[in-house]
Design a protein around this motif. Structure first.
Motif, short mmCIF file in Angstrom:
data_model
loop_
_atom_site.label_atom_id
_atom_site.label_comp_id
_atom_site.label_asym_id
_atom_site.label_seq_id
_atom_site.Cartn_x
_atom_site.Cartn_y
_atom_site.Cartn_z
N SER A 8 29.76 61.93 6.57
CA SER A 8 30.40 62.12 5.27
C SER A 8 29.40 62.65 4.26
CB SER A 8 31.03 60.81 4.78
OG SER A 8 30.17 59.73 5.02
N LYS A 9 28.13 62.25 4.39
CA LYS A 9 27.13 62.74 3.45
C LYS A 9 25.78 62.86 4.13
CE LYS A 9 25.54 62.35 -1.25
NZ LYS A 9 25.57 61.60 -2.51
N MET A 10 25.14 63.98 3.95
CA MET A 10 23.79 64.17 4.46
C MET A 10 22.90 64.65 3.33
SD MET A 10 22.44 66.66 7.52
CE MET A 10 23.04 65.63 8.83
N GLU A 11 21.75 63.99 3.18
CA GLU A 11 20.79 64.41 2.16
C GLU A 11 19.44 64.64 2.84
OE1 GLU A 11 21.34 62.97 -2.00
OE2 GLU A 11 21.64 61.12 -0.91
N THR A 12 18.87 65.80 2.61
CA THR A 12 17.60 66.15 3.25
C THR A 12 16.56 66.56 2.21
OG1 THR A 12 18.64 66.86 5.32
CG2 THR A 12 16.50 67.82 4.81
N LEU A 13 15.36 66.03 2.42
CA LEU A 13 14.19 66.50 1.66
C LEU A 13 13.21 67.07 2.67
CD1 LEU A 13 13.46 63.42 -0.66
CD2 LEU A 13 14.80 65.46 -1.20
N TYR A 14 12.51 68.11 2.28
CA TYR A 14 11.43 68.59 3.15
C TYR A 14 10.24 68.98 2.29
CZ TYR A 14 12.79 73.34 1.88
OH TYR A 14 13.08 74.48 1.18
N THR A 15 9.07 68.72 2.83
CA THR A 15 7.86 69.14 2.13
C THR A 15 7.03 70.04 3.03
OG1 THR A 15 6.69 67.13 2.82
CG2 THR A 15 7.70 67.11 0.64
N THR A 16 6.46 71.05 2.41
CA THR A 16 5.46 71.92 3.03
C THR A 16 4.20 71.77 2.18
OG1 THR A 16 6.03 73.77 1.61
CG2 THR A 16 7.27 73.57 3.68
N LYS A 17 3.12 72.43 2.58
CA LYS A 17 1.91 72.42 1.76
C LYS A 17 2.21 72.99 0.37
CE LYS A 17 -2.18 72.64 4.66
NZ LYS A 17 -3.28 73.48 5.15
N GLU A 18 3.18 73.90 0.30
CA GLU A 18 3.46 74.59 -0.97
C GLU A 18 4.30 73.75 -1.93
OE1 GLU A 18 3.43 76.32 2.04
OE2 GLU A 18 1.47 77.03 1.34
N ASN A 19 5.34 73.09 -1.41
CA ASN A 19 6.27 72.44 -2.34
C ASN A 19 6.05 70.93 -2.48
OD1 ASN A 19 7.51 71.04 -0.24
ND2 ASN A 19 9.40 72.19 -0.28
N GLY A 20 5.23 70.35 -1.60
CA GLY A 20 5.11 68.88 -1.59
C GLY A 20 4.02 68.37 -2.50
N TRP A 21 4.20 67.13 -2.93
CA TRP A 21 3.18 66.43 -3.71
C TRP A 21 2.00 66.11 -2.78
CZ3 TRP A 21 1.28 65.13 -8.24
CH2 TRP A 21 0.49 63.97 -8.35
N ILE A 22 0.82 66.62 -3.07
CA ILE A 22 -0.39 66.51 -2.23
C ILE A 22 -0.06 66.56 -0.72
CG2 ILE A 22 -1.85 65.37 -3.97
CD1 ILE A 22 -1.32 62.68 -2.50
N ALA A 23 0.79 67.50 -0.34
CA ALA A 23 1.31 67.50 1.03
C ALA A 23 0.45 68.28 2.00
CB ALA A 23 2.73 68.07 1.03
N ASP A 24 0.28 67.70 3.18
CA ASP A 24 -0.25 68.42 4.34
C ASP A 24 0.43 67.83 5.57
OD1 ASP A 24 -1.61 69.42 6.53
OD2 ASP A 24 -3.49 69.61 5.41
N PRO A 25 1.50 68.48 6.05
CA PRO A 25 2.28 67.92 7.15
C PRO A 25 1.48 67.61 8.40
CG PRO A 25 3.51 69.68 6.08
CD PRO A 25 2.11 69.71 5.49
N ALA A 26 0.41 68.37 8.66
CA ALA A 26 -0.40 68.09 9.86
C ALA A 26 -1.14 66.77 9.71
CB ALA A 26 -1.38 69.23 10.10
N VAL A 27 -1.69 66.53 8.53
CA VAL A 27 -2.41 65.27 8.29
C VAL A 27 -1.43 64.10 8.32
CG1 VAL A 27 -3.78 63.99 6.59
CG2 VAL A 27 -4.22 66.43 6.96
N PHE A 28 -0.28 64.29 7.68
CA PHE A 28 0.76 63.25 7.66
C PHE A 28 1.15 62.87 9.09
CE2 PHE A 28 4.97 61.45 7.04
CZ PHE A 28 4.91 60.84 5.81
N ALA A 29 1.40 63.86 9.91
CA ALA A 29 1.82 63.61 11.30
C ALA A 29 0.73 62.88 12.08
CB ALA A 29 2.17 64.92 11.99
N SER A 30 -0.54 63.22 11.82
CA SER A 30 -1.61 62.61 12.60
C SER A 30 -1.76 61.12 12.27
CB SER A 30 -2.94 63.35 12.41
OG SER A 30 -3.46 63.11 11.12
#
Ligand SMILES: *[C@@H]1O[C@H](CO)[C@@H](O)[C@H](O)[C@H]1NC(C)=O
Length: 246
Positions: free
Chosen positions: A107-129
């Protein structure tokens, strides 16, 4: 006899359609295969970065190279939360999705995504590790915290942004993963002093894993997901995913 069999078959169908861990896990598995395929999802309402959007246009419209994933199954609210690490995608991403079901449909789906560009101090590789190093076993029945206790830890953590005196019971060590920042052994360290409000809190709670995710407007603004793992009434892990530019 024939009638009885028919009735029990009907009942079995009905039970299967309810929000069991099994049915929610099936939805979560479908979600991951659709992410990999870049198609196949349907939702009555869909938001991306908290804005009304379309599954046919947004990040679900192209295949994602999916890495480590984890799901919360909320049999009470009939909802799931998924954290998808996609460090090898182009661009690398962290995706977090809350999905709510009615009559066995999204009935409802909400998605957020972050990349290095749009995220707050984001680095998806570091986050994943860091995410890969955590230990989050299912909590044995009889040792589980109630929904109320689990949610109260999330609320205390959020309320502390506006009131430094609010206590947040935490394990030692407890770890916070926030973009590329890893904070331990006190995961509540560094919460800014001030009067920031975490608004529009919507929760997905999985008691079997002692975990709650909340989507909020961070400081009343930025689209944000905070996930909290609680063990024996104490905070163990925090994952924060915040969209700074959307
Ligand atoms: C701040 O939190 C403390 C501890 O929960 C509480 O006693 C106090 O009333 C709160 N202050 C405000 C202004 O809400």
């Amino acid at each position: 006899m024939v009638k009885l069999l028919t009735l029990s078959a009907l009942l079995a169908t009905h039970v299967a359609a309810e929000c069991t861990r099994e049915s929610l896990q099936k939805h979560a598995d479908t979600y991951i295969s659709s992410l990999k395929a870049g198609s196949g999802l349907q939702a009555s309402t869909y938001t991306e970065q908290f804005k009304p959007s379309s599954l046919a246009k947004g990040i679900h419209s192209k295949p994602i190279k999916v890495g480590l994933t984890r799901h919360l199954l909320d049999t009470t609210a009939c909802a799931t939360f998924s954290e998808i690490n996609a460090p090898e995608n182009t661009p690398p991403m962290v995706i977090v999705t809350q999905t709510r079901y009615t009559d066995n449909k999204v009935s409802k789906m909400e998605t957020l995504y972050t990349t290095k560009e749009n995220g707050w101090i984001a680095d998806p590789a570091v986050f994943a590790s860091y995410a890969a190093k955590e230990s989050r076993p299912m909590i044995p029945e009889g040792q589980r915290d109630t929904r109320a206790v689990i949610q109260s830890i999330a609320d205390a953590y959020f309320d502390r942004f506006a009131n430094q005196s609010v206590p947040v019971p935490h394990a030692s060590p407890c770890e916070r993963l926030e973009g590329m920042m890893h904070v331990a052994p006190d995961c509540t360290a560094g919460i800014p002093k001030g009067n920031m409000k975490m608004t529009n809190r919507r929760y997905v709670i999985d008691e079997a894993y002692g975990t709650v995710d909340a989507f909020v407007n961070f400081g009343g603004g930025m689209p944000d997901s905070h996930e909290f793992r609680v063990e024996g009434g104490k905070l163990k892990y925090v994952h924060a995913v915040t969209v700074a530019k959307s």
